[in-house]
Each structure stands twice: as C-alpha cells, then as structure tokens.
Design a protein around this motif. Sequence first.
Motif, PDB file in Angstrom:
ATOM      1  N   ASP A   1      20.556  22.070 -37.140  1.00 22.54           N
ATOM      2  CA  ASP A   1      19.486  22.757 -37.866  1.00 22.54           C
ATOM      3  C   ASP A   1      20.055  23.780 -38.839  1.00 22.54           C
ATOM      4  OD1 ASP A   1      17.394  21.417 -36.562  1.00 22.54           O
ATOM      5  OD2 ASP A   1      17.594  22.728 -34.831  1.00 22.54           O
ATOM      6  N   GLU A   2      21.139  24.427 -38.420  1.00 21.99           N
ATOM      7  CA  GLU A   2      21.718  25.467 -39.270  1.00 21.99           C
ATOM      8  C   GLU A   2      23.191  25.663 -38.954  1.00 21.99           C
ATOM      9  OE1 GLU A   2      21.693  26.714 -42.265  1.00 21.99           O
ATOM     10  OE2 GLU A   2      19.561  27.149 -41.886  1.00 21.99           O
ATOM     11  N   VAL A   3      23.922  26.148 -39.937  1.00 26.21           N
ATOM     12  CA  VAL A   3      25.339  26.483 -39.770  1.00 26.21           C
ATOM     13  C   VAL A   3      25.476  27.985 -40.018  1.00 26.21           C
ATOM     14  CG1 VAL A   3      27.707  26.075 -40.544  1.00 26.21           C
ATOM     15  CG2 VAL A   3      26.035  24.199 -40.572  1.00 26.21           C
ATOM     16  N   PHE A   4      25.913  28.710 -38.995  1.00 24.85           N
ATOM     17  CA  PHE A   4      26.076  30.165 -39.094  1.00 24.85           C
ATOM     18  C   PHE A   4      27.556  30.529 -39.130  1.00 24.85           C
ATOM     19  CE2 PHE A   4      21.762  30.048 -37.411  1.00 24.85           C
ATOM     20  CZ  PHE A   4      21.156  31.104 -38.065  1.00 24.85           C
ATOM     21  N   PHE A   5      27.854  31.556 -39.895  1.00 19.90           N
ATOM     22  CA  PHE A   5      29.214  32.090 -39.916  1.00 19.90           C
ATOM     23  C   PHE A   5      29.232  33.412 -39.162  1.00 19.90           C
ATOM     24  CE2 PHE A   5      32.575  34.739 -41.887  1.00 19.90           C
ATOM     25  CZ  PHE A   5      33.657  33.961 -41.519  1.00 19.90           C
ATOM     26  N   VAL A   6      30.068  33.473 -38.125  1.00 19.92           N
ATOM     27  CA  VAL A   6      30.189  34.673 -37.303  1.00 19.92           C
ATOM     28  C   VAL A   6      31.412  35.446 -37.784  1.00 19.92           C
ATOM     29  CG1 VAL A   6      30.371  35.575 -34.963  1.00 19.92           C
ATOM     30  CG2 VAL A   6      29.163  33.424 -35.377  1.00 19.92           C
ATOM     31  N   ASP A   7      31.153  36.506 -38.518  1.00 28.03           N
ATOM     32  CA  ASP A   7      32.234  37.303 -39.108  1.00 28.03           C
ATOM     33  C   ASP A   7      32.634  38.436 -38.169  1.00 28.03           C
ATOM     34  OD1 ASP A   7      34.055  38.246 -40.908  1.00 28.03           O
ATOM     35  OD2 ASP A   7      32.617  38.578 -42.535  1.00 28.03           O
ATOM     36  N   LEU A   8      33.680  39.144 -38.536  1.00 26.28           N
ATOM     37  CA  LEU A   8      34.033  40.366 -37.811  1.00 26.28           C
ATOM     38  C   LEU A   8      32.860  41.336 -37.876  1.00 26.28           C
ATOM     39  CD1 LEU A   8      37.651  40.785 -39.182  1.00 26.28           C
ATOM     40  CD2 LEU A   8      37.046  40.279 -36.817  1.00 26.28           C
ATOM     41  N   PRO A   9      32.581  42.062 -36.813  1.00 29.19           N
ATOM     42  CA  PRO A   9      31.411  42.949 -36.806  1.00 29.19           C
ATOM     43  C   PRO A   9      31.543  44.094 -37.804  1.00 29.19           C
ATOM     44  CG  PRO A   9      32.769  43.285 -34.834  1.00 29.19           C
ATOM     45  CD  PRO A   9      33.320  42.089 -35.534  1.00 29.19           C
ATOM     46  N   ASP A  10      30.405  44.440 -38.445  1.00 31.42           N
ATOM     47  CA  ASP A  10      30.394  45.601 -39.328  1.00 31.42           C
ATOM     48  C   ASP A  10      30.257  46.873 -38.488  1.00 31.42           C
ATOM     49  OD1 ASP A  10      27.745  45.725 -38.527  1.00 31.42           O
ATOM     50  OD2 ASP A  10      26.959  44.923 -40.418  1.00 31.42           O
ATOM     51  N   THR A  11      30.085  48.020 -39.154  1.00 32.08           N
ATOM     52  CA  THR A  11      30.086  49.301 -38.441  1.00 32.08           C
ATOM     53  C   THR A  11      28.976  49.370 -37.387  1.00 32.08           C
ATOM     54  OG1 THR A  11      30.982  50.396 -40.399  1.00 32.08           O
ATOM     55  CG2 THR A  11      30.010  51.808 -38.716  1.00 32.08           C
ATOM     56  N   LEU A  12      27.746  48.991 -37.770  1.00 30.08           N
ATOM     57  CA  LEU A  12      26.638  49.043 -36.815  1.00 30.08           C
ATOM     58  C   LEU A  12      26.856  48.067 -35.661  1.00 30.08           C
ATOM     59  CD1 LEU A  12      23.502  49.322 -39.148  1.00 30.08           C
ATOM     60  CD2 LEU A  12      24.467  51.092 -37.654  1.00 30.08           C
ATOM     61  N   ALA A  13      27.366  46.887 -35.983  1.00 27.49           N
ATOM     62  CA  ALA A  13      27.617  45.899 -34.938  1.00 27.49           C
ATOM     63  C   ALA A  13      28.718  46.370 -33.992  1.00 27.49           C
ATOM     64  CB  ALA A  13      27.977  44.558 -35.555  1.00 27.49           C
ATOM     65  N   ARG A  14      29.762  47.011 -34.550  1.00 30.63           N
ATOM     66  CA  ARG A  14      30.841  47.519 -33.681  1.00 30.63           C
ATOM     67  C   ARG A  14      30.312  48.598 -32.750  1.00 30.63           C
ATOM     68  NH1 ARG A  14      33.658  47.329 -38.532  1.00 30.63           N
ATOM     69  NH2 ARG A  14      33.694  49.605 -38.747  1.00 30.63           N
TER      70      ARG A  14
ATOM     71  N   ASP B   1      30.086  56.694 -32.948  1.00 33.76           N
ATOM     72  CA  ASP B   1      30.290  56.604 -34.398  1.00 33.76           C
ATOM     73  C   ASP B   1      31.773  56.639 -34.738  1.00 33.76           C
ATOM     74  OD1 ASP B   1      27.576  56.437 -34.963  1.00 33.76           O
ATOM     75  OD2 ASP B   1      27.345  58.620 -34.985  1.00 33.76           O
ATOM     76  N   ALA B   2      32.510  57.499 -34.058  1.00 35.05           N
ATOM     77  CA  ALA B   2      33.958  57.584 -34.307  1.00 35.05           C
ATOM     78  C   ALA B   2      34.666  56.312 -33.844  1.00 35.05           C
ATOM     79  CB  ALA B   2      34.539  58.800 -33.586  1.00 35.05           C
ATOM     80  N   LEU B   3      34.238  55.784 -32.712  1.00 38.14           N
ATOM     81  CA  LEU B   3      34.853  54.554 -32.205  1.00 38.14           C
ATOM     82  C   LEU B   3      34.565  53.377 -33.138  1.00 38.14           C
ATOM     83  CD1 LEU B   3      34.036  54.879 -28.391  1.00 38.14           C
ATOM     84  CD2 LEU B   3      36.291  55.060 -29.473  1.00 38.14           C
ATOM     85  N   ALA B   4      33.328  53.312 -33.666  1.00 36.15           N
ATOM     86  CA  ALA B   4      32.986  52.239 -34.595  1.00 36.15           C
ATOM     87  C   ALA B   4      33.810  52.351 -35.870  1.00 36.15           C
ATOM     88  CB  ALA B   4      31.491  52.286 -34.922  1.00 36.15           C
ATOM     89  N   GLU B   5      34.080  53.559 -36.282  1.00 33.84           N
ATOM     90  CA  GLU B   5      34.853  53.773 -37.512  1.00 33.84           C
ATOM     91  C   GLU B   5      36.321  53.401 -37.327  1.00 33.84           C
ATOM     92  OE1 GLU B   5      35.098  54.563 -41.466  1.00 33.84           O
ATOM     93  OE2 GLU B   5      33.276  54.758 -40.259  1.00 33.84           O
ATOM     94  N   VAL B   6      36.902  53.838 -36.228  1.00 27.34           N
ATOM     95  CA  VAL B   6      38.335  53.623 -36.022  1.00 27.34           C
ATOM     96  C   VAL B   6      38.659  52.169 -35.694  1.00 27.34           C
ATOM     97  CG1 VAL B   6      38.440  54.056 -33.526  1.00 27.34           C
ATOM     98  CG2 VAL B   6      40.376  54.698 -34.969  1.00 27.34           C
ATOM     99  N   SER B   7      37.661  51.405 -35.222  1.00 33.32           N
ATOM    100  CA  SER B   7      37.899  50.014 -34.832  1.00 33.32           C
ATOM    101  C   SER B   7      37.539  49.029 -35.935  1.00 33.32           C
ATOM    102  CB  SER B   7      37.104  49.681 -33.566  1.00 33.32           C
ATOM    103  OG  SER B   7      35.716  49.908 -33.770  1.00 33.32           O
TER     104      SER B   7
END
Length: 493
Positions: free
Chosen positions: A389-402, A423-429
């Motif tokens: 039905d669909e083809v999805f691309f799973v990318d590296l997570p962005d800041t909110l996803a991290r 917030d700091a952990l999402a930024e550093v990772s």
Amino acid sequence: MKEHLDLLVRSGNAIIALESRDEDGAVDLVRAVAGDAHRTLFEWSMTTGLRRVLPKAAGIGIEPGKPIKALEYILENDGQKKELYLFKDIAPHARDPQTVRLLRDIYLRDNVCLILIDSESLPEGVKRLCVSLTLPLPSADELETVIKTVFRKVHETSMNEVSSSLTKRDLEQMAHTLRGLTAQEASRVVASVIHDDYLLSAADIPRLVEAKRNRLASTGCLEAINVNVRIDEIGGLNRLKAWLAQRRGGMTPSARLFGIDPPRGLLLLGVQGCGKSLCAKAVAADWNLPLLRMDPGVLYQKYIGESENRLREALAQAEAMAPVILWVDEIEKAFASASADSADGGLSQRIFGTLLSWMQDHASPIFMVATANNVQSLPPELMRKGRFDEVFFVDLPDTLARRAVWTVHLKRRQRQPENFDLDALAEVSEGFSGAEIEQAVVGGLYAAFAESRELSTEDLKNEVKSTKPLSILMGEKIRALRSWANERCIPAN
C-alpha cells in the motif's frame, strides 16, 4: 465440500487423499458422505486395526498393527460398490515396498474406494495414485458457531455462573482471531478463556491471540512471534503511526461491508536501528492480530523445486491463519539476487516470482510488513503500488523524535523522564538512531550502578559523547540512502 467428496466417490476414484490438519473434521465428513449414500464404511488406524463403523458390527479380525493385512482384506472383498474404506496415517507405511504394491493393486480395481487421511505428505509414488482433496480450516462463520456452542456447553455444565458481554461485532472479531485453528483447537482455546473467569467478553480477544500463537508455535518457515511492545512505546514515526491508525479497522468484516479491501501491507526502508522491525510488532499489538515472521533463510533447500514449495506452504499457512500480520525482516537479503545475474541457477528469481504473484493476487486479510536496509539491492518490481500500500522511509530521528525515544527508554527502565534534561539529551544525541540511544541508556545505567548511585543526565551525556554513531561510521552510505529516498518514499516521521 461434502458434495465434492461425494462426487469423487461416485465417480469411481479408487484412492482419494484428504489433506487436512483437522482429522476429526475429515472423519466426520467421510462418515456423512457414507451415511447419506447408505454405504458401508470401514475405518483403519494402526491402533484400532480395521473395523466396520457404518453400520456398526463385530470385529472382522484385522488386528492393530501395520496396514498390510487391512489392504489385503480390501483386495479380497472388492466386489461390493457400497463399501468405503477410511485409512488414517498411512503415510509412514507408504514407503514399504509391499504396502506400495498393495496400493497400486487397489488403484487398478474398479469396485474399491479407499480414502486416506494423513498428517504428513504421502510419498510421490503413492501421491500419483490419489485424487487429492484439500479440506479448508473452519471459516469465520463456522468459528462463530463453535464459540456459541462452547459457551452454551460451559454454561450448562459449569457449577459457576457463566456470562457473556459480547456484542455481534466482538463475536465477529473473536471468530476472525481464531482463524487458522481447527474446530477442536478453537473449542479448547475458547473454553480455556471462559473457565478462567467464567466471563466471555471483548477483553478475552488479546488472550485468544496469545493462546493461538502458543498453539501454532512454529510452522515451517513461519514463526509465531510474541508481541511485547505497544505502538506508543516507539518514539517518533508520527506520520507512519497516523497511517496505521487510519487502517486499524481495515481487516474487519464491517470494513468489507463498507466496500474496503483489506490493507495489503507496507515496505519500511531506512537506516538500521531506527525502529523498522519494532513497527511490525507494534502493528500486531495495536491491531490485536497474531504476528508471523517469515525467515527467508530457511526457504532455500538443496533439492530442485523444494524451495518454491516451502514458500507456497508458508503462504498457504498464513492464509489459513488470516487475519494476521506477516513480517519479512531484511527482505533484501533473501531476494537481492533476483534483480541481477546470480549463480543459483535462477532459484532466487523463481522464489521471488512466486512471492510477487502471491502479493498481487491474494485476497486474504494478511497485512505484510517488510523491512529493508539496503534499498539499492531490492528488485524494482517489489516496490511498485499494488504489492504494498505504501513505502515509508525511516530516517534518523529528529530532535523531537529523539526526545521521545529518550523518554520511552527511560520509562522502560523504571526511571522518571522528568528527572532528566531531555532537551539537552536530544541535542547532544544528534545523528543517533533509536537503538543507539537505547544503548546509551544501558551504558549509563552500568556506569551509575558500578558507582552505587542513581542514574543522571551526565551519565547519559558521557555515554553519547563516547559513542561514534552509525551516521558517522557509515556517513557516505546513509547520505546516499537519504538522497535516494528523498523523492521516492514517504517520510515515516
């Protein structure tokens, strides 16, 4: 099905092979055909010998044991067209030369009808003598009758008060959940959930899924997977989650009445460790469906034609168990050579062609989730519309996803996320995959445990700073993958 078997008997077929997992159902079918036609019916098994069951009579002297004497009895008494002979589990004996010869002699007679019911395949030499008839497993309507019958029986025989709060829709969903089981297996599963609390309700459906998974355990190339994750435990992937939520009811009978075909599946491409395989488990949990994993590695066999047969058997079993989620992990490793010249004599192309034909034509409620990391090696035919039905691309997570991924993994290890600087952990990772963030949490816990103190944000930051993520180690490949998927796939997040 009874009419079909009766036609084969009346047509003068000497040997008929009934292919069915449900021996009791097959025996009942043969007895019904014999009874309606007023035919004498004899039954043989290794433990009972040969005995007349319709009409019942005293023993005829063929004792329990190997089938040779029973087959000889048939040849000596083949003058009456009114007689049917039902043999159970003759396949293990059908490799004996004397048994094979007797079966050939029976095949050449005009006034004999021998019906074979086996739990394993007959040898090729014997199979060629038979007319095969495959008995389907119970339909959803038949399973609804099974549920009602079991409930009524428990209600009448139990010393406790038994009740039900099932709506018609709940009953339909419960029946669809039980597909793939024989009537007897379904009866036992339903009885077990009723006896547990003497209540049959929609809350029992997840337990039926688990009971069905345990009964089926492993089926050739298919493995029943225990689902231990919820879809809200996956950080990010918001667009994919919304797509799945919209199709959650698409496998139900009410969707058929509305004019909706069952969703066929999706292909998840992307970076390793970003949650593709986890999504297959989450879909099964969210949709309350069993999860079957196909292992492409065990498809390939050394004998010509055996590999294709194993794939057909696996797909037929999935159809019998539908509705289910069928998960094919790292599909490119099984079928990559189908897109190029290979040294396997065309085996990959033949297996791939079998799979493509099934994906295009099957009408069963099977939702296929295929994952792939190396998209360039996938044959282009696999990715066109109609197969998925669909083809999805799973990318590296962005800041909110991290940030969401950190929250999920801290909660999973009994830590309160609000006690950490997310917030700091999402930024550093930045550049980390979900799997790499999980390992950072694990590493931080080890560091804190070794010093007999509680986990802190600094522990997690130190783990991140000491790790080289895949986005750096394989940066060129990931950038090429992102570039390829940019205008070809829908972003999962």
